[in-house]
Design an enzyme around this catalytic site. Structure first.
Site, PDB file in Angstrom:
ATOM      1  N   GLY A 139     -28.208  46.489 -48.868  1.00 60.97           N
ATOM      2  CA  GLY A 139     -28.868  45.485 -48.041  1.00 60.97           C
ATOM      3  C   GLY A 139     -30.376  45.617 -47.859  1.00 60.97           C
ATOM      4  N   TRP A 162     -32.780  44.550 -49.829  1.00 60.29           N
ATOM      5  CA  TRP A 162     -33.472  43.301 -50.155  1.00 60.29           C
ATOM      6  C   TRP A 162     -33.252  42.290 -49.023  1.00 60.29           C
ATOM      7  CZ3 TRP A 162     -33.914  41.408 -55.917  1.00 60.29           C
ATOM      8  CH2 TRP A 162     -34.548  42.411 -56.663  1.00 60.29           C
ATOM      9  N   ASP A 205     -22.019  40.376 -52.030  1.00 58.40           N
ATOM     10  CA  ASP A 205     -21.770  41.568 -52.857  1.00 58.40           C
ATOM     11  C   ASP A 205     -20.273  41.804 -52.975  1.00 58.40           C
ATOM     12  OD1 ASP A 205     -23.829  44.046 -53.767  1.00 58.40           O
ATOM     13  OD2 ASP A 205     -21.702  44.580 -53.723  1.00 58.40           O
ATOM     14  N   ASP A 236     -17.160  38.385 -55.741  1.00 63.06           N
ATOM     15  CA  ASP A 236     -17.663  38.617 -57.095  1.00 63.06           C
ATOM     16  C   ASP A 236     -18.488  37.396 -57.507  1.00 63.06           C
ATOM     17  OD1 ASP A 236     -17.944  38.811 -59.840  1.00 63.06           O
ATOM     18  OD2 ASP A 236     -15.907  39.548 -60.179  1.00 63.06           O
ATOM     19  N   ASP A 284     -30.212  41.423 -57.566  1.00 66.34           N
ATOM     20  CA  ASP A 284     -30.504  42.797 -58.011  1.00 66.34           C
ATOM     21  C   ASP A 284     -29.241  43.395 -58.617  1.00 66.34           C
ATOM     22  OD1 ASP A 284     -31.965  45.139 -58.295  1.00 66.34           O
ATOM     23  OD2 ASP A 284     -31.573  45.841 -56.265  1.00 66.34           O
ATOM     24  N   LYS A 343     -32.762  40.980 -61.669  1.00 70.15           N
ATOM     25  CA  LYS A 343     -32.842  42.184 -62.502  1.00 70.15           C
ATOM     26  C   LYS A 343     -32.388  41.850 -63.920  1.00 70.15           C
ATOM     27  CE  LYS A 343     -30.997  45.972 -60.841  1.00 70.15           C
ATOM     28  NZ  LYS A 343     -31.155  47.280 -60.350  1.00 70.15           N
TER      29      LYS A 343
HETATM   30  N1  SAM Z   1     -30.561  44.934 -53.791  1.00 68.57           N
HETATM   31  C1  SAM Z   1     -29.663  45.903 -53.177  1.00 68.57           C
HETATM   32  C2  SAM Z   1     -30.406  46.563 -52.043  1.00 68.57           C
HETATM   33  O1  SAM Z   1     -31.620  46.411 -51.993  1.00 68.57           O
HETATM   34  O2  SAM Z   1     -29.790  47.202 -51.192  1.00 68.57           O
HETATM   35  C3  SAM Z   1     -29.161  46.908 -54.177  1.00 68.57           C
HETATM   36  C4  SAM Z   1     -28.208  46.307 -55.169  1.00 68.57           C
HETATM   37  S1  SAM Z   1     -27.357  47.493 -56.126  1.00 68.57           S
HETATM   38  C5  SAM Z   1     -28.597  48.034 -57.228  1.00 68.57           C
HETATM   39  C6  SAM Z   1     -26.360  46.520 -57.163  1.00 68.57           C
HETATM   40  C7  SAM Z   1     -25.220  45.825 -56.476  1.00 68.57           C
HETATM   41  O3  SAM Z   1     -24.639  44.902 -57.394  1.00 68.57           O
HETATM   42  C8  SAM Z   1     -24.084  46.747 -56.043  1.00 68.57           C
HETATM   43  O4  SAM Z   1     -23.983  46.750 -54.637  1.00 68.57           O
HETATM   44  C9  SAM Z   1     -22.842  46.109 -56.678  1.00 68.57           C
HETATM   45  O5  SAM Z   1     -21.709  46.102 -55.827  1.00 68.57           O
HETATM   46  C10 SAM Z   1     -23.315  44.690 -56.931  1.00 68.57           C
HETATM   47  N2  SAM Z   1     -22.532  43.970 -57.940  1.00 68.57           N
HETATM   48  C11 SAM Z   1     -22.260  44.357 -59.210  1.00 68.57           C
HETATM   49  N3  SAM Z   1     -21.479  43.426 -59.814  1.00 68.57           N
HETATM   50  C12 SAM Z   1     -21.271  42.429 -58.911  1.00 68.57           C
HETATM   51  C13 SAM Z   1     -20.536  41.196 -58.940  1.00 68.57           C
HETATM   52  N4  SAM Z   1     -19.881  40.805 -60.040  1.00 68.57           N
HETATM   53  N5  SAM Z   1     -20.532  40.421 -57.835  1.00 68.57           N
HETATM   54  C14 SAM Z   1     -21.179  40.819 -56.722  1.00 68.57           C
HETATM   55  N6  SAM Z   1     -21.887  41.966 -56.626  1.00 68.57           N
HETATM   56  C15 SAM Z   1     -21.933  42.773 -57.709  1.00 68.57           C
END
Ligand code: SAM
Length: 292
Positions: free
Chosen positions: A53, A55, A79, A95, A120, A160
């Site tokens: 969280g 961002w 997420d 998802d 992200d 990203k």
């Molecule tokens: N931007 C976040 C922050 O600042 O706290 C960090 C994000 S972290 C690098 C990547 C996130 O992508 C993870 O929490 C993961 O659960 C989520 N993620 C990966 N695949 C996903 C999907 N298909 N749907 C939703 N979230 C997904």
């Protein structure tokens, strides 16, 4: 590894705790904003792949600065993982590649549009580069698909991206929807990582384009595109963002920084609420109790 070793190795990890961000990623979004002014006039935003969280924290802070009335600000965070609540942020656990999640996000905006969508998203990296890049690109396309439903004309999309060998194809696809596409590497993103961020400005879907829940890009046949010739050839400008005097994310800094007070360890701002390793920790604890 002691409690302070990550603090020592990773300056942004340490600063995040000092400044109250849930993750070091906060600095990436802040540095992107320094360069592109992405929060200018923004009141409604979607944060895709938002956990834990940081961002969303940045969005809350910056968007509230754009109005006298906090009620004008709308932030929807999505997420796969559960995320500890944040005041003013509507959370959806789901998802982003699923139609049901996309529909929930659209419903949240009640017909209004978002000014900004950020993503992200990162898959669990396998270490097999081709697979990691492929899964990452699917996340980006899922995010773009949701974006085409909720973003206002003229809006901004930041996501990203892994700069792998097929990245030019992704740029071409993004360029169909946005007037300006730039790829940027914030100072806080490690040089050793192939991650970068696409900054897509001025959302302008192609004439006659109707958003559908079927991803038009995923359904496109690979052989329809020749990345290297014709109108799809598009060279995306690349730049580094974040002030050059900012800390370098690949350098180890001393615990006591010049001109600053002495180092003090801080716990993470928000510990994971349901981490995948929770079960293992519980089992290890039980085994230790039994041994005693
Ligand atoms: N931007 C976040 C922050 O600042 O706290 C960090 C994000 S972290 C690098 C990547 C996130 O992508 C993870 O929490 C993961 O659960 C989520 N993620 C990966 N695949 C996903 C999907 N298909 N749907 C939703 N979230 C997904």
């Amino acid at each position: 590894m002691g409690k302070t070793s990550k603090d020592k190795r990773d300056i942004y990890y340490r600063l995040a705790k000092e400044e109250g961000w849930r993750a070091r990623s906060a600095f990436k979004l802040l540095q992107i904003n320094e360069e592109y002014d992405i929060f200018n006039g923004v009141l409604r935003a979607v944060d895709l792949c938002a956990a834990p969280g940081s961002w969303s924290q940045v969005l809350t802070k910056k968007l509230r600065q754009n109005t006298d009335n906090e009620e004008d600000v709308k932030i929807v965070a999505v997420d796969l993982q559960a995320m500890a609540s944040l005041p003013g942020v509507k959370q959806i656990q789901g998802d982003i590649t699923k139609v049901s999640t996309a529909n929930e996000i659209i419903k949240e905006f009640e017909g209004l549009k978002a000014d900004l969508v950020v993503c992200d998203g990162a898959p669990d990296v396998t270490g097999l580069h081709d697979i990691d890049e492929y899964v990452q690109s699917q996340l980006l396309l899922a995010a773009l698909n949701i974006t085409t439903h909720v973003l206002k004309t003229g809006g901004v999309f930041v996501a990203k991206i892994f700069r792998g060998k097929d990245v030019t194809l992704l740029y071409s696809q993004l360029k169909l929807f946005f007037e300006f596409v730039t790829v940027s590497k914030p100072r806080s993103s490690r040089n050793s990582s192939i991650e970068a961020f696409v900054i897509c400005q001025n959302f302008k879907p192609p004439e006659g384009y109707t958003p559908t829940m079927v991803n038009p890009l995923l359904d496109h046949k690979y052989c329809d595109f020749n990345q290297f010739t014709g109108p799809n050839r598009f060279i995306v400008p690349f730049n580094a963002c974040g002030d050059l005097s900012a800390y370098d994310s690949d350098t180890s800094y001393p615990l006591v920084l010049e001109g600053q007070s002495s180092y003090e360890y801080k716990d993470p701002v928000q510990s994971p609420i349901d981490p995948p390793y929770k079960d293992i920790l519980e089992k290890t604890k039980c085994m230790q109790i039994k041994k005693q």
